[in-house]
Design an enzyme around this catalytic site. Structure first.
Site, PDB file in Angstrom:
ATOM      1  N   HIS A  98     -22.417  41.511 -92.105  1.00  0.00           N
ATOM      2  CA  HIS A  98     -22.519  40.688 -93.314  1.00  0.00           C
ATOM      3  C   HIS A  98     -21.386  39.660 -93.375  1.00  0.00           C
ATOM      4  CE1 HIS A  98     -25.772  42.818 -95.339  1.00  0.00           C
ATOM      5  NE2 HIS A  98     -25.293  43.896 -94.738  1.00  0.00           N
ATOM      6  N   ASP A 133     -21.081  29.857-120.753  1.00  0.00           N
ATOM      7  CA  ASP A 133     -22.319  29.167-120.400  1.00  0.00           C
ATOM      8  C   ASP A 133     -22.792  28.211-121.498  1.00  0.00           C
ATOM      9  OD1 ASP A 133     -22.084  30.782-118.217  1.00  0.00           O
ATOM     10  OD2 ASP A 133     -23.644  32.193-118.824  1.00  0.00           O
ATOM     11  N   GLY A 156     -31.812  43.593 -96.205  1.00  0.00           N
ATOM     12  CA  GLY A 156     -32.791  44.280 -97.037  1.00  0.00           C
ATOM     13  C   GLY A 156     -32.782  45.757 -96.695  1.00  0.00           C
ATOM     14  N   CYS A 193     -28.364  40.810 -90.922  1.00  0.00           N
ATOM     15  CA  CYS A 193     -28.690  42.223 -91.065  1.00  0.00           C
ATOM     16  C   CYS A 193     -30.197  42.444 -90.897  1.00  0.00           C
ATOM     17  CB  CYS A 193     -28.147  42.757 -92.386  1.00  0.00           C
ATOM     18  SG  CYS A 193     -28.027  44.545 -92.361  1.00  0.00           S
ATOM     19  N   TYR A 194     -30.899  42.813 -91.969  1.00  0.00           N
ATOM     20  CA  TYR A 194     -32.357  42.987 -91.847  1.00  0.00           C
ATOM     21  C   TYR A 194     -32.997  41.711 -91.311  1.00  0.00           C
ATOM     22  CZ  TYR A 194     -37.207  44.015 -93.135  1.00  0.00           C
ATOM     23  OH  TYR A 194     -38.557  44.229 -93.109  1.00  0.00           O
ATOM     24  N   GLU A 227     -21.148  37.291 -95.360  1.00  0.00           N
ATOM     25  CA  GLU A 227     -20.960  36.820 -96.734  1.00  0.00           C
ATOM     26  C   GLU A 227     -19.918  37.633 -97.500  1.00  0.00           C
ATOM     27  OE1 GLU A 227     -23.548  38.300 -95.476  1.00  0.00           O
ATOM     28  OE2 GLU A 227     -24.555  39.673 -96.855  1.00  0.00           O
ATOM     29  N   LYS A 272     -22.092  31.322-111.738  1.00  0.00           N
ATOM     30  CA  LYS A 272     -21.046  31.363-112.769  1.00  0.00           C
ATOM     31  C   LYS A 272     -19.795  30.570-112.358  1.00  0.00           C
ATOM     32  CE  LYS A 272     -19.945  33.326-116.732  1.00  0.00           C
ATOM     33  NZ  LYS A 272     -20.852  33.511-117.858  1.00  0.00           N
TER      34      LYS A 272
END
Ligand code: XMP
Length: 522
Positions: A170, A228, A53, A80-81, A172, A371
């Site tokens: 991070h 979609d 964040g 992180c945050y 990710e 997605k």
């Protein structure tokens, strides 16, 4: 179903964290940090991840959480945050560093390989993605350092006994070499999950739950031909067959042959059992758009006309029990219904329900999917790859790729040019002949400028339109860079376009990044 909760503190990678957890085959959802503890407990999560964040956790009013979150007996991973907050709340210290640590950073895993479960399989020296000003200057009681960098004494730490883990970088993002490993270690091993979140299981259970929900009711879906709504249509068709009616409005602003492709999959001779209505509204649209060149007005007309056409069809069908929508998880999060970061933006798929159709309830079978998961589900359902991997396409279609007034003639020109461009780019990529061409652009298409210029063809003077080729690379479509395509490929596209598409005598390549440009030309 086993579930991981991602608690959102407003960082830019939060959806990515959730996607990575899903890639470990564990279902997860994003919730705001304001979610009450009771609600979190009631969801019975297998693990909790606190995201990054933009704030400093020691400042008054910064997003926070109580110490109770760490006493639920559920493994917690702070990123992180989230890592700093965990330390701050549990009695450690977080301070502003002299300099921001940003970018790829060499990190040393302390105590060597395999010392604890989080870093299992990570080499002693590894590159991670850092982005922080604050740093953990003192560990909370019971914690030990798992990794450090030259500038950051605590790049990762843990209280193994309590299953509390904190990572300053991070994991990710793909720049962190072993990030996926670390997340997998947390999600699968530390949280002790089975990993039963798979798209085949999702399809099966969703079909079952649609049947239960719909009973013998009727469902109406507006099918656009995009990924979609097509996957939603296929799921519903498998679940309830002819109780589903799909209305496909061909507004004459689709890509070349797209209308027929959609019809061949969902129409009478397609593989799915459903009621399929194709409305050929091309003329109607071109009439409405005649003489209109202002981009916003064009968009408005196209949108309103869609509603009118859909409404007319819905009236013919009469009352239905459910209106189906192809809403997907990022739409939900971005509308601020789930996470924290997104309250800024309200997505058109959520909330903006048509009020002209007589229905009792909304049904959104893809509401929980990202997605890439929608695509996997589409393949499971037998939708052809070319449709499942279709590029993003704006609602107003070619209307925003034809600068100025839209006419049937201009639509023909841009459709033909675009088909050539997409064919040649895909062919060049698949040929493997261009070593530097390692990735297809995230979006690429041809647009028709409203400019005509003089040229010569044979011995004749020409005065024809110019086509603009666009290709961009982007992660989130909010910013984008123009993609570098092999020169030979651009040359081939230019030559084919001018030879094969009547009305074109010039081809430009659009170099503009976003910002300052947008991806579409209007
Ligand atoms: P821009 O042109 O704003 O586009 O840089 C960003 C992404 O959004 C798509 N786009 C739209 N998608 N309805 C949509 O569903 C729209 O009105 C619309 N306008 C742009 C565009 O194709 C790109 O992927």
């Amino acid at each position: 179903m086993e579930k991981i909760l991602v608690i959102d503190f407003g960082g830019q990678y939060n959806q990515l964290v959730a996607r990575r957890v899903r890639e470990c085959n564990v279902y997860c959802e994003i919730f705001s940090y304001k979610t009450p503890l009771d609600k979190i407990k009631a969801m019975n999560p297998k693990g909790i991840i606190l995201t990054g964040g933009p704030n400093s956790c020691y400042e008054a009013g910064a997003p926070s959480c109580g110490p109770e979150l760490f006493n639920l007996g559920v493994p917690v991973l702070g990123l992180c945050y989230g890592a700093q907050l965990m330390q701050h709340v549990l009695g450690g210290k977080v301070e502003k560093a002299d300099a921001r640590e940003y970018g790829k950073t060499l990190t040393y895993i302390d105590g060597g390989m395999g010392k604890n479960e989080l870093m299992e399989g990570v080499p002693e020296e590894t590159v991670v993605w850092m982005s922080h000003f604050d740093y953990i200057s003192k560990l909370a009681p019971g914690f030990e350092v798992l990794a450090h960098t030259d500038n950051c004494p605590v790049a990762a730490c843990a209280n193994v006994e309590k299953n509390l883990y904190a990572i300053q970088f991070h994991p990710e993002v793909l720049h962190t070499e072993y990030g996926i490993n670390m997340l997998n270690n947390f999600v699968r091993n530390i949280c002790d999950t089975e990993g039963s979140w798979r798209m085949d299981a999702f399809v099966e259970s969703t079909i079952k739950s649609i049947r239960e929900k719909v009973g013998d009711g009727k469902v109406l879906l507006a099918l656009s031909g995009g990924v979609d709504s097509s996957v939603a249509a296929a799921l519903l068709a498998k679940a309830i067959g002819k109780q589903l009616t799909c209305v496909f409005v061909d507004h004459g602003l689709l890509r070349k042959n797209e209308g027929d492709e959609v019809e061949s999959i969902f129409g009478e001779n397609g593989q799915f059992e459903l009621n399929f209505i194709r409305v050929n509204a091309q003329e109607r649209y071109y009439n409405k758009l005649a003489g209109v060149s202002e981009p916003e007005r064009k968009r408005k007309i196209i949108g309103e006309e869609f509603i009118r056409v859909f409404e007319e069809e819905a009236k013919k069908i009469g009352a239905v029990d459910f209106l189906a929508q192809g809403t997907i998880y990022p739409d939900v999060v971005e509308s601020g219904l789930g996470g924290e970061s997104a309250v800024i933006k309200s997505h058109h798929n959520v909330g903006g329900l048509p009020d002209f159709v007589d229905f009792k309830e909304i049904i959104e079978p893809l509401r929980d999917l990202f997605k890439d998961e929608v695509r996997k589900a589409g393949l499971e359902l037998g939708i052809p790859e070319y449709l499942v991997f279709r590029q993003p396409f704006p609602g107003p279609g070619l209307g925003v790729r034809i600068i100025g007034e839209v006419t049937a003639e201009k639509v023909r020109i841009v459709q033909d040019a675009d088909a050539i461009y997409r064919e040649e780019v895909a062919k060049a990529f698949e040929s493997g002949e261009y070593p530097k061409f390692t990735k297809l652009p995230d979006q690429y298409f041809a647009a028709l400028t409203n400019m005509r210029s003089v040229g010569v063809m044979g011995d004749e003077r020409t005065y024809d339109y110019a086509i603009a080729l666009r290709a961009v690379n982007t992660v989130d479509f909010m910013t984008a860079d123009s993609a570098e395509l092999p020169w030979e490929v651009l040359q081939k596209v230019m030559s084919r376009t001018i030879n094969e598409v009547r009305g074109v005598n010039r081809v430009f390549y659009d170099l503009t990044s976003k910002p300052p440009g947008t991806i579409e030309l209007e």
